[in-house]
Design a protein around this motif. Structure first.
Motif, PDB file in Angstrom:
ATOM      1  N   LEU A  93       0.904  -0.975  -0.070  1.00  0.00           N
ATOM      2  CA  LEU A  93      -0.311   0.001  -0.178  1.00  0.00           C
ATOM      3  C   LEU A  93       0.566   1.174  -0.182  1.00  0.00           C
ATOM      4  CD1 LEU A  93      -3.174  -0.761   2.186  1.00  0.00           C
ATOM      5  CD2 LEU A  93      -2.896  -1.037  -0.061  1.00  0.00           C
ATOM      6  N   GLY A  94       1.565   1.604   0.972  1.00  0.00           N
ATOM      7  CA  GLY A  94       2.920   2.625   1.025  1.00  0.00           C
ATOM      8  C   GLY A  94       1.844   3.827   1.102  1.00  0.00           C
ATOM      9  N   HIS A  95       2.523   4.553   0.349  1.00  0.00           N
ATOM     10  CA  HIS A  95       1.958   6.146   1.000  1.00  0.00           C
ATOM     11  C   HIS A  95       1.492   6.855  -0.771  1.00  0.00           C
ATOM     12  CE1 HIS A  95       5.287   8.008  -0.273  1.00  0.00           C
ATOM     13  NE2 HIS A  95       6.382   7.581  -0.070  1.00  0.00           N
ATOM     14  N   PHE A  96       1.143   8.392   0.175  1.00  0.00           N
ATOM     15  CA  PHE A  96       0.829   8.614  -1.862  1.00  0.00           C
ATOM     16  C   PHE A  96       1.155  10.246  -0.825  1.00  0.00           C
ATOM     17  CE2 PHE A  96      -1.115  12.112  -4.536  1.00  0.00           C
ATOM     18  CZ  PHE A  96      -1.461  11.662  -4.653  1.00  0.00           C
ATOM     19  N   GLY A  97       2.425  10.885  -1.126  1.00  0.00           N
ATOM     20  CA  GLY A  97       2.645  12.247  -0.783  1.00  0.00           C
ATOM     21  C   GLY A  97       3.115  12.175   0.678  1.00  0.00           C
ATOM     22  N   ALA A  98       3.629  11.265   1.124  1.00  0.00           N
ATOM     23  CA  ALA A  98       3.729  11.222   2.750  1.00  0.00           C
ATOM     24  C   ALA A  98       2.672  10.715   3.282  1.00  0.00           C
ATOM     25  CB  ALA A  98       4.637  11.941   3.237  1.00  0.00           C
ATOM     26  N   ILE A  99       1.197  10.448   2.415  1.00  0.00           N
ATOM     27  CA  ILE A  99       0.159   9.730   3.456  1.00  0.00           C
ATOM     28  C   ILE A  99      -0.013   8.674   3.504  1.00  0.00           C
ATOM     29  CG2 ILE A  99      -2.376  10.318   3.232  1.00  0.00           C
ATOM     30  CD1 ILE A  99      -2.132  12.961   1.664  1.00  0.00           C
ATOM     31  N   TRP A 100       0.124   7.929   4.418  1.00  0.00           N
ATOM     32  CA  TRP A 100       0.390   6.871   4.183  1.00  0.00           C
ATOM     33  C   TRP A 100      -1.123   5.975   4.151  1.00  0.00           C
ATOM     34  CZ3 TRP A 100       4.418   3.513   4.076  1.00  0.00           C
ATOM     35  CH2 TRP A 100       4.038   2.408   4.371  1.00  0.00           C
ATOM     36  N   PHE A 308       9.473   8.667  -4.620  1.00  0.00           N
ATOM     37  CA  PHE A 308       8.201   8.221  -3.883  1.00  0.00           C
ATOM     38  C   PHE A 308       7.296   7.460  -4.474  1.00  0.00           C
ATOM     39  CE2 PHE A 308       9.684  13.162  -3.020  1.00  0.00           C
ATOM     40  CZ  PHE A 308       9.796  12.503  -2.759  1.00  0.00           C
ATOM     41  N   GLY A 309       6.438   6.701  -3.966  1.00  0.00           N
ATOM     42  CA  GLY A 309       5.519   5.697  -4.364  1.00  0.00           C
ATOM     43  C   GLY A 309       6.705   4.488  -3.988  1.00  0.00           C
ATOM     44  N   GLY A 310       7.488   4.405  -4.727  1.00  0.00           N
ATOM     45  CA  GLY A 310       8.404   2.599  -5.445  1.00  0.00           C
ATOM     46  C   GLY A 310       8.086   2.454  -6.759  1.00  0.00           C
ATOM     47  N   GLN A 311       7.929   3.631  -7.082  1.00  0.00           N
ATOM     48  CA  GLN A 311       7.397   2.894  -8.531  1.00  0.00           C
ATOM     49  C   GLN A 311       8.651   2.729  -9.706  1.00  0.00           C
ATOM     50  OE1 GLN A 311       3.631   2.572  -9.553  1.00  0.00           O
ATOM     51  NE2 GLN A 311       3.616   2.541  -7.764  1.00  0.00           N
ATOM     52  N   GLY A 392      -4.121   2.611  -2.648  1.00  0.00           N
ATOM     53  CA  GLY A 392      -3.484   1.699  -2.736  1.00  0.00           C
ATOM     54  C   GLY A 392      -3.441   0.159  -4.437  1.00  0.00           C
ATOM     55  N   THR A 393      -4.401   0.530  -4.929  1.00  0.00           N
ATOM     56  CA  THR A 393      -4.143  -0.426  -5.950  1.00  0.00           C
ATOM     57  C   THR A 393      -3.383   0.489  -7.280  1.00  0.00           C
ATOM     58  OG1 THR A 393      -6.817   0.331  -7.052  1.00  0.00           O
ATOM     59  CG2 THR A 393      -6.627  -1.936  -6.021  1.00  0.00           C
ATOM     60  N   SER A 394      -3.624   1.582  -7.285  1.00  0.00           N
ATOM     61  CA  SER A 394      -2.826   2.421  -8.482  1.00  0.00           C
ATOM     62  C   SER A 394      -1.128   2.172  -7.687  1.00  0.00           C
ATOM     63  CB  SER A 394      -2.937   3.683  -8.206  1.00  0.00           C
ATOM     64  OG  SER A 394      -3.997   3.914  -8.654  1.00  0.00           O
ATOM     65  N   ILE A 395      -0.315   2.697  -7.166  1.00  0.00           N
ATOM     66  CA  ILE A 395       0.404   2.496  -5.976  1.00  0.00           C
ATOM     67  C   ILE A 395       1.317   0.745  -6.244  1.00  0.00           C
ATOM     68  CG2 ILE A 395       1.935   1.863  -4.188  1.00  0.00           C
ATOM     69  CD1 ILE A 395       0.486   4.240  -3.427  1.00  0.00           C
ATOM     70  N   ALA A 396       0.546  -0.189  -6.065  1.00  0.00           N
ATOM     71  CA  ALA A 396       0.484  -1.825  -5.745  1.00  0.00           C
ATOM     72  C   ALA A 396       0.773  -2.216  -7.852  1.00  0.00           C
ATOM     73  CB  ALA A 396      -0.273  -2.125  -5.602  1.00  0.00           C
ATOM     74  N   GLY A 397       0.158  -1.447  -8.845  1.00  0.00           N
ATOM     75  CA  GLY A 397       0.096  -1.963 -10.650  1.00  0.00           C
ATOM     76  C   GLY A 397      -1.249  -2.172 -10.562  1.00  0.00           C
TER      77      GLY A 397
END
Length: 489
Positions: A93-100, A308-311, A392-397
């Protein structure tokens, strides 16, 4: 030719490209300027498409062992900071712009991780561990890896490429640049690389230090910047919004890191040892095309952005899976018209999305009142069930899809986790890099494996992407589009 393909760069992307080629019988040389694998702290997690790629090449058992070691490090850090609940399974899941993003906020009635199989159980994995696994995998498939050999130039012609490696030259049919964000291959080949200039200075480091108990775990936004403490002992990341660093190549000192931590957190630490450290910016650029004649780009050589976001690592692994089988088809002489060019057509939009995704994160982390106002709105949305699921699903691909010209919701997406009629999984049928045709069809071509399952017919490309579903167009058209003339059809 000395080789069919020379790959510049022995990072995870270069090694994955090389392995994808070698398992199809392609002669590959990987040239790496460093004498030893780079252990600098970088990415710490992988997304679902990367996990699926590893599963589809039989690498999950090795990855699980590496992940278990990292999870122990995370538990150690959390215990030292007063504990905290571990998720029931690793989820990216991680974060988006430091929003956990909290896994507990996912929509309970539609868990997108529920049917992923082993790929849904893999997330926490360091880039160094992944690189080690992929290096062993490449060698097992016969890839030649030369370390301490820098690519210094090449001459490309209509029928091949002459590559200068140190004091020697080799002849190859194709050259793949997987040599990082400052790619010499990209520069010498003349690829256009437009984008946006950097505005931040970031540091990521693994340290032994004292006085860090006052650093709050996780992502923290302050009046002067952003910092991260954890999730493993000694790991610190800082972001300052006063422009890019004056130097990118000089050694990073304990004094520099101490000053950066103090500037963004207000905490003065004493650093005893810098185990690993790197600088980064939000420079965001992308090659307009990933191919120029017989030269191709993959990974950071084709696109750069903030971490950011581990992409970044995951984006490059997707490039490798997409490119490998298509380039092999071109070399072996059976690629239909336009197959190799579909590499750019499919991967470029994914890369463009990642660049914008990262730009948006940098914007809502800026310390101005206007940026922070936008951040507050995004944080409220991200805390909802639908918001957490979206981010979460966006970051996870999980939302990635190639436009293959079909409206069917499965076509262009990663194949689902299927149990075949013989009790094996679809992922296992993809281990040898062949395409898989699910259904009772009269095909006898060694480029495709025909299997049966209690599901409508489906054509799955070697990279695990669904190319056709029964009832959505003609199978023969799909086979011809991706494989040309197919025996038995």
């Amino acid at each position: 030719m000395d080789y069919d393909v020379v790959v510049a760069g022995a990072g995870p992307v270069g090694l994955m490209v090389a392995s994808e080629l070698a398992l199809r019988g392609i002669r590959v040389l990987v040239a790496e300027r460093l004498t030893e694998p780079d252990l600098t702290i970088k990415a710490g997690a992988i997304n679902v498409p990367t996990a699926e790629a590893l599963d589809r090449r039989g690498l999950v058992p090795r990855i699980r062992a590496a992940q278990a070691a990292q999870m122990e490090q995370i538990k150690k850090f959390m215990a030292a900071r007063g504990g905290g609940a571990m998720p029931p399974r690793p989820r990216f899941l991680g974060h988006f712009g430091a929003i956990w993003l909290e896994a507990g906020n996912l929509r309970g009635d539609d868990d997108p991780w529920a049917e992923l199989g082993p790929a849904g159980q893999i997330a926490m994995l360091s880039q160094a561990d992944l690189e080690a696994v992929l290096a062993a995998h490449a060698v097992e498939w016969g890839v030649e890896i030369r370390r301490g050999v820098a690519l210094t130039g090449f001459t490309s012609a209509i029928d091949g490429v002459r590559v200068t490696l140190g004091d020697s030259e080799v002849e190859t049919s194709w050259l793949v640049g997987a040599d990082g964000g400052r790619s010499l291959v990209r520069k010498l080949a003349g690829f256009d690389f437009p984008g946006t200039d950097p505005r931040i200075t970031g540091h990521q480091a693994l340290l032994t230090m004292t006085g860090d108990d006052d650093l709050k775990p996780g992502w923290n936004v302050t009046d002067t910047g952003v910092y991260v403490s954890g999730p493993i002992p000694g790991r610190v990341l800082t972001v300052e919004f006063d422009g890019p660093p004056a130097e990118r190549d000089t050694p990073i000192t304990a004094a520099e890191l101490t000053a950066s931590i103090l500037a963004v957190s207000g905490v003065r630490v004493t650093i005893d040892k810098v185990i690993s450290a790197t600088r980064f910016t939000d420079n965001a650029r992308q090659a307009t095309d990933y191919r120029r004649g017989r030269v191709l780009l993959a990974g950071d050589a084709a696109h750069v952005h903030s971490p950011f976001g581990g992409q970044g690592l995951n984006l490059g692994m997707g490039d490798a899976m997409n490119l490998g089988w298509k380039l092999a088809a071109e070399i072996q002489g059976w690629a239909p018209d336009g197959l190799l060019d579909s590499y750019t057509a499919e991967r470029h939009p994914i890369g463009a999305w990642v660049l914008d995704w990262n730009r948006a994160q940098v914007e809502i982390m800026q310390p101005s009142p206007y940026n922070r106002a936008i951040r507050a709105v995004v944080a409220d949305l991200a805390a909802t069930h639908d918001g957490t699921t979206y981010f979460g699903t966006s970051i996870a691909g999980l939302r990635q899809r190639y436009d293959l010209g079909s409206d069917h919701p499965m076509v262009g997406r990663s194949a689902p986790e299927l149990v075949l009629a013989d009790g094996t999984r679809l992922a296992a049928a993809l281990h040898d890099g062949r395409a898989v045709l699910v259904g009772d069809f009269p095909v006898a071509d060694d480029r495709l494996r025909v299997v049966t399952a209690d599901t409508p017919g489906m054509l799955v490309r070697p990279d695990g992407i669904v190319a056709w579903v029964e009832g959505d167009g003609e199978l023969d058209e799909a086979l011809h589009r991706w494989f040309g003339k197919v025996t038995g059809r």
